[in-house]
Scaffold this motif. Structure first.
Motif, PDB file in Angstrom:
ATOM      1  N   MET A   1       0.822  -1.205   0.000  1.00  0.00           N
ATOM      2  CA  MET A   1       0.000   0.000   0.000  1.00  0.00           C
ATOM      3  C   MET A   1       0.861   1.263   0.000  1.00  0.00           C
ATOM      4  N   PHE A   2       1.880   1.237   0.889  1.00  0.00           N
ATOM      5  CA  PHE A   2       2.720   2.428   1.008  1.00  0.00           C
ATOM      6  C   PHE A   2       3.545   2.662  -0.256  1.00  0.00           C
ATOM      7  N   LYS A   3       3.938   1.577  -0.933  1.00  0.00           N
ATOM      8  CA  LYS A   3       4.694   1.757  -2.173  1.00  0.00           C
ATOM      9  C   LYS A   3       3.829   2.431  -3.233  1.00  0.00           C
ATOM     10  N   ILE A   4       2.571   2.016  -3.309  1.00  0.00           N
ATOM     11  CA  ILE A   4       1.652   2.641  -4.264  1.00  0.00           C
ATOM     12  C   ILE A   4       1.436   4.113  -3.906  1.00  0.00           C
ATOM     13  N   LEU A   5       1.270   4.379  -2.615  1.00  0.00           N
ATOM     14  CA  LEU A   5       1.075   5.757  -2.162  1.00  0.00           C
ATOM     15  C   LEU A   5       2.308   6.607  -2.451  1.00  0.00           C
ATOM     16  N   ASP A   6       3.492   6.035  -2.193  1.00  0.00           N
ATOM     17  CA  ASP A   6       4.735   6.781  -2.446  1.00  0.00           C
ATOM     18  C   ASP A   6       4.878   7.118  -3.923  1.00  0.00           C
ATOM     19  N   ARG A   7       4.570   6.151  -4.786  1.00  0.00           N
ATOM     20  CA  ARG A   7       4.665   6.403  -6.226  1.00  0.00           C
ATOM     21  C   ARG A   7       3.677   7.491  -6.658  1.00  0.00           C
ATOM     22  N   TYR A   8       2.510   7.460  -6.075  1.00  0.00           N
ATOM     23  CA  TYR A   8       1.496   8.460  -6.426  1.00  0.00           C
ATOM     24  C   TYR A   8       1.931   9.859  -5.992  1.00  0.00           C
ATOM     25  N   ILE A   9       2.479   9.968  -4.798  1.00  0.00           N
ATOM     26  CA  ILE A   9       2.924  11.280  -4.296  1.00  0.00           C
ATOM     27  C   ILE A   9       4.083  11.806  -5.139  1.00  0.00           C
ATOM     28  N   ILE A  10       5.018  10.908  -5.463  1.00  0.00           N
ATOM     29  CA  ILE A  10       6.169  11.326  -6.282  1.00  0.00           C
ATOM     30  C   ILE A  10       5.709  11.748  -7.673  1.00  0.00           C
ATOM     31  N   LYS A  11       4.740  11.011  -8.227  1.00  0.00           N
ATOM     32  CA  LYS A  11       4.207  11.361  -9.539  1.00  0.00           C
ATOM     33  C   LYS A  11       3.503  12.719  -9.488  1.00  0.00           C
ATOM     34  N   THR A  12       2.773  12.958  -8.406  1.00  0.00           N
ATOM     35  CA  THR A  12       2.103  14.249  -8.243  1.00  0.00           C
ATOM     36  C   THR A  12       3.108  15.381  -8.144  1.00  0.00           C
ATOM     37  N   PHE A  13       4.269  15.122  -7.563  1.00  0.00           N
ATOM     38  CA  PHE A  13       5.302  16.146  -7.398  1.00  0.00           C
ATOM     39  C   PHE A  13       6.030  16.425  -8.712  1.00  0.00           C
ATOM     40  N   PHE A  14       6.377  15.358  -9.450  1.00  0.00           N
ATOM     41  CA  PHE A  14       7.224  15.545 -10.632  1.00  0.00           C
ATOM     42  C   PHE A  14       6.470  16.147 -11.807  1.00  0.00           C
ATOM     43  N   GLY A  15       5.149  16.090 -11.798  1.00  0.00           N
ATOM     44  CA  GLY A  15       4.392  16.752 -12.861  1.00  0.00           C
ATOM     45  C   GLY A  15       4.653  18.245 -12.880  1.00  0.00           C
ATOM     46  N   PRO A  16       4.314  18.968 -11.805  1.00  0.00           N
ATOM     47  CA  PRO A  16       4.622  20.407 -11.780  1.00  0.00           C
ATOM     48  C   PRO A  16       6.112  20.705 -11.722  1.00  0.00           C
ATOM     49  N   PHE A  17       6.914  19.777 -11.169  1.00  0.00           N
ATOM     50  CA  PHE A  17       8.357  20.015 -11.058  1.00  0.00           C
ATOM     51  C   PHE A  17       8.988  20.192 -12.430  1.00  0.00           C
ATOM     52  N   LEU A  18       8.725  19.272 -13.345  1.00  0.00           N
ATOM     53  CA  LEU A  18       9.333  19.343 -14.678  1.00  0.00           C
ATOM     54  C   LEU A  18       8.829  20.567 -15.446  1.00  0.00           C
ATOM     55  N   PHE A  19       7.524  20.857 -15.306  1.00  0.00           N
ATOM     56  CA  PHE A  19       6.971  22.022 -15.993  1.00  0.00           C
ATOM     57  C   PHE A  19       7.583  23.317 -15.472  1.00  0.00           C
ATOM     58  N   ILE A  20       7.651  23.445 -14.142  1.00  0.00           N
ATOM     59  CA  ILE A  20       8.178  24.674 -13.530  1.00  0.00           C
ATOM     60  C   ILE A  20       9.656  24.835 -13.840  1.00  0.00           C
ATOM     61  N   PHE A  21      10.411  23.740 -13.793  1.00  0.00           N
ATOM     62  CA  PHE A  21      11.851  23.821 -14.085  1.00  0.00           C
ATOM     63  C   PHE A  21      12.072  24.311 -15.510  1.00  0.00           C
ATOM     64  N   SER A  22      11.276  23.802 -16.452  1.00  0.00           N
ATOM     65  CA  SER A  22      11.420  24.232 -17.848  1.00  0.00           C
ATOM     66  C   SER A  22      11.095  25.712 -18.004  1.00  0.00           C
ATOM     67  N   VAL A  23      10.020  26.152 -17.350  1.00  0.00           N
ATOM     68  CA  VAL A  23       9.612  27.557 -17.466  1.00  0.00           C
ATOM     69  C   VAL A  23      10.664  28.476 -16.851  1.00  0.00           C
ATOM     70  N   LEU A  24      11.123  28.133 -15.643  1.00  0.00           N
ATOM     71  CA  LEU A  24      12.109  28.984 -14.965  1.00  0.00           C
ATOM     72  C   LEU A  24      13.434  28.997 -15.714  1.00  0.00           C
ATOM     73  N   PHE A  25      13.839  27.836 -16.227  1.00  0.00           N
ATOM     74  CA  PHE A  25      15.076  27.776 -16.997  1.00  0.00           C
ATOM     75  C   PHE A  25      14.977  28.659 -18.234  1.00  0.00           C
ATOM     76  N   PHE A  26      13.820  28.620 -18.901  1.00  0.00           N
ATOM     77  CA  PHE A  26      13.607  29.462 -20.076  1.00  0.00           C
ATOM     78  C   PHE A  26      13.652  30.942 -19.700  1.00  0.00           C
ATOM     79  N   ILE A  27      13.043  31.301 -18.564  1.00  0.00           N
ATOM     80  CA  ILE A  27      13.040  32.707 -18.131  1.00  0.00           C
ATOM     81  C   ILE A  27      14.461  33.185 -17.848  1.00  0.00           C
TER      82      ILE A  27
END
Length: 484
Positions: A1-27
């Motif tokens: 259960m915890f492995k599934i939860l951990d993967r879900y939380i990490i997936k939720t984090f890396f979605g905005p992380f990659l988008f924000i990193f690209s935007v800030l790097f471009f700026i």
């Protein structure tokens, strides 16, 4: 259960992380382009060379972009979990906020370690490449770097001078003088024109110049004896319009990535900087000793002079300043003031001699320590961002972005402020490099505590209730109206 939860939380984090990193790097890259744009234009650089230079310059901003990305992504991801009541569901299932934060804390720790190795091993190499490219471009790409009224001899084979340079892009010229460099047995050629204009050549390795109303003066007797030269004067050919192409392929093809600058502390790793800091410290101590000896010698010379000119009479019979009159009194005062003023001037000049050494030492130390401090900043920003996200319970690009920008501006101002203080020698550079983290870390602990205790930190009703006794004093009470 915890492995599934951990993967879900990490997936939720890396979605905005990659988008924000690209935007800030471009700026940040756009900011670099805006600053360096003047060095790119009119230099004959290829698109590949410009892209390569921007890449070299952009790599160095990762150390600043990554902490800000972690802050913003953590606020957004935990804000979305709170907004969708997923955090509440996890707490109802007996999963604490600490347990929810653990997988992302581990991810942030990995990112912090990666940032350290990136800043230590990769950024110095790209800093060296970028600085050498900028230096070589500035030195060997003079296509539009003409100064009115001055001879420029950097173009291959010719010397040029323009009396006036006008127009929006500096393309319109007046008073054109071009002299062809020639050997002893080559024809000397000089071109003079009233006006001229730079134009775009089809081949980017050539610089096109169109001249109007001028003359081509040529000496075909170069290297001959004077009596032979007198037989025929210089030949002059007038023209209404003349197009000249300057071959600048030698300048363009010159290795702009050739490493001519190697002695720079920003090109070194953390371990290499230790030796640089030690050497700089020894040089500074040697400079301080020399300056101190000079000051002591100057002070001793003044005291010796005063001692030699001191009267041998008893104290009672020595002159007092009040008893001295006229020019002698004025002379004594003038000499005393002059010597003190000279000593003060020397002290100020010696102090200015030390300023560059102190500033350079502080720069090296702060640069070295930031290889470490920015990694710890990632972890602190995650603590702050995750806690604030779980408290405000707002996702998206609205409130989280505003809060993240405010926190980052505070961090940046503190960072730059302490850096300037360290440069002036009023603070240890080690302390100046770590103080921003030291100041923000307790704030991160406080926010984490508030999040774990379900604090209503951003509940406006709570603050209205707290200040209600005060606001009551400034609100006019309405009279009760009876029903008729």
């Amino acid at each position: 259960m915890f492995k599934i939860l951990d993967r879900y939380i990490i997936k939720t984090f890396f979605g905005p992380f990659l988008f924000i990193f690209s935007v800030l790097f471009f700026i940040f890259i756009v900011n670099i382009i805006w600053i360096q744009l003047g060095q790119f234009m009119g230099k004959g650089l290829t698109t590949l060379q410009i892209m390569k230079l921007l890449f070299y310059l952009g790599v160095s901003v990762v150390s600043m972009v990554l902490p800000l990305t972690v802050l913003l992504a953590s606020i957004m991801s935990f804000g979305e979990l709170g907004e969708r009541y997923e955090l509440a569901a996890m707490k109802a299932a007996g999963i604490s906020l600490t347990r929810v934060m653990m997988p992302l804390l581990g991810v942030t720790a990995v990112l912090a370690v990666m940032l350290y190795f990136f800043s230590n091993n990769i950024i110095p190499d790209f800093q060296r490449k970028a600085k050498n490219m900028l230096f070589n471009i500035a030195q060997t790409k003079p296509a539009l770097n003409f100064t009115p009224g001055q001879f420029i001899d950097q173009l291959p084979g010719v010397m040029v001078k323009f009396d006036k340079i006008k127009g929006e892009d500096g393309r319109d010229l007046e008073g054109v003088f071009i002299h062809k460099k020639a050997g002893n047995y080559e024809n000397q050629q000089t071109i003079v024109a009233e006006k001229g204009k730079f134009a775009n050549a089809k081949n980017p390795k050539f610089m096109k110049l169109i001249l109007y109303n001028g003359s081509v003066i040529e000496d075909s007797y170069a290297g001959k004896a004077d009596n032979v030269r007198l037989k025929q004067p210089d030949q002059a050919t007038k023209f209404d319009s003349l197009t000249i192409h300057f071959d600048i392929s030698e300048l363009i093809d010159k290795a702009i990535e050739k490493e001519q600058i190697t002695d720079d502390y920003r090109f070194q790793t953390y371990t290499e900087l230790l030796a640089t800091i030690d050497k700089t410290k020894k040089d500074n101590n040697r400079t301080v000793d020399n300056v101190s000896n000079d000051i002591i010698n100057q002070t001793n010379s003044v005291l010796t002079y005063m001692d030699k000119n001191k009267t041998k009479a008893p104290v009672k019979s020595q002159y007092k300043l009040d008893s001295i009159k006229g020019e002698k009194k004025l002379q004594l005062l003038t000499n005393a003031y002059s010597r003190l003023d000279n000593l003060k001037t020397n002290l100020d000049s010696k102090n200015k001699e030390l300023d560059p050494s102190v500033k350079y030492y502080s720069k090296v130390v702060i640069y070295q320590q930031r290889i470490l401090t920015y990694s710890f900043t990632c972890i602190i920003f995650f603590m702050i961002g995750a806690s604030l996200g779980s408290i405000i319970r707002k996702g998206g690009m609205g409130v989280p972005v505003i809060i993240a920008i405010i926190i980052f501006i505070i961090f940046y101002v503190i960072n730059v402020g302490f850096e300037n203080i360290a440069w002036s020698g009023k603070m240890s550079p080690y302390l100046a490099a770590w103080l921003p983290n030291i100041i923000l870390f307790p704030f991160g602990i406080l926010m984490t505590y508030k999040a774990l205790t379900d604090s209503q930190l951003f509940d406006s009703e709570k603050y209205k209730t707290f200040f209600k006794p005060i606001t009551k004093l400034f609100v006019k009470q309405k009279e009760h109206q009876r029903y008729q």
